[in-house]
Design an enzyme around this catalytic site. Sequence first.
Site, PDB file in Angstrom:
ATOM      1  N   HIS A   1       2.702   3.227  -9.000  1.00 30.63           N
ATOM      2  CA  HIS A   1       2.478   1.794  -9.264  1.00 30.63           C
ATOM      3  C   HIS A   1       3.668   1.184 -10.015  1.00 30.63           C
ATOM      4  CE1 HIS A   1      -1.428   2.094  -7.605  1.00 30.63           C
ATOM      5  NE2 HIS A   1      -1.980   2.759  -8.612  1.00 30.63           N
TER       6      HIS A   1
ATOM      7  N   LEU B   1      11.791 -19.631  -5.183  1.00 30.16           N
ATOM      8  CA  LEU B   1      10.683 -18.974  -4.479  1.00 30.16           C
ATOM      9  C   LEU B   1       9.331 -19.335  -5.103  1.00 30.16           C
ATOM     10  CD1 LEU B   1      10.024 -16.630  -2.330  1.00 30.16           C
ATOM     11  CD2 LEU B   1       9.773 -15.182  -4.351  1.00 30.16           C
TER      12      LEU B   1
ATOM     13  N   ASP C   1       0.832  -1.213   0.000  1.00 30.14           N
ATOM     14  CA  ASP C   1       0.000   0.000   0.000  1.00 30.14           C
ATOM     15  C   ASP C   1       0.865   1.262   0.000  1.00 30.14           C
ATOM     16  OD1 ASP C   1      -2.296   1.445   0.011  1.00 30.14           O
ATOM     17  OD2 ASP C   1      -2.858   0.981   2.074  1.00 30.14           O
TER      18      ASP C   1
END
Length: 238
Positions: free
Chosen positions: A35, A129, A18
């Site tokens: 973004h 990952l 956020d």
Amino acid sequence: MAEQKEYRVPQHVAIIMDGNGRWAKKRFLPRNAGHAQGSRVAEQICEDAYNLGIKYLTIYAFSTENWVRPKEEVDALMNLLRKYMKDSIERSGKNNMRVRVIGDIRRLDEDLQQSIRRLEEVSADNTGLCFQVAINYGGRDEILRAAKRMARDAADGKICPEELTEEQFYGYFDTEGIPYPDLMIRTSGECRTSNFLPWQLAYSEFYFTDVLWPDFNKKELQKAIEYYNHRDRRFGGV
Ligand code: FPP
């Protein structure tokens, strides 16, 4: 001699990224610049997380509620995700990451859906990952979709509802087979979970930081792990 407590690295970390908009505003930049920077940070954090010993990372990229944002912002976010999926199809061979998308992808443009399926396919056997990207994801929506699929199986006589266990029900979730997050991080000072993994986060530790997502880095991730190490996880026991 005092007993040394073992340093624990969370196996699975979930992140609500956020603060992109506020980061951009502070710099007199359009929200989309926030973004774009946020997506670069997400890529870097994947590398950092794995180097720190984290095995699963799940990020909240676009929620079922985010569609109400201005069309231009939704388009910009979709384009970032489109680029990420396309680039990762090739990159996943090098970084050994397994990428999965959680959420209802049927609402996404067909080409983006195709890239997602392709990336999930080509990275399925990677052993590095395990990276989950939540797109058009809502926790309540995920539970409802799971319940519908389960009800269908019950109607078809494949399962007996009375005998259903939590583990079996979890098998209907988008995150099926993925261990529950040990730690959830939310940046930018908001202290809520915003419909992110409500079932999966039931016993997770929560770490909230004022740092805006585009400023988040390996050091901040280490601080979160440090915090996690000071928590005493009892899972309902004493
Ligand atoms: C919240 O910040 C952030 C989002 C809704 C989008 C997060 C998406 C990305 C970082 C990009 C996609 C990721 C990848 C892996 C390509 P906000 O806009 O609500 O910030 P604000 O509260 O400051 O306005």
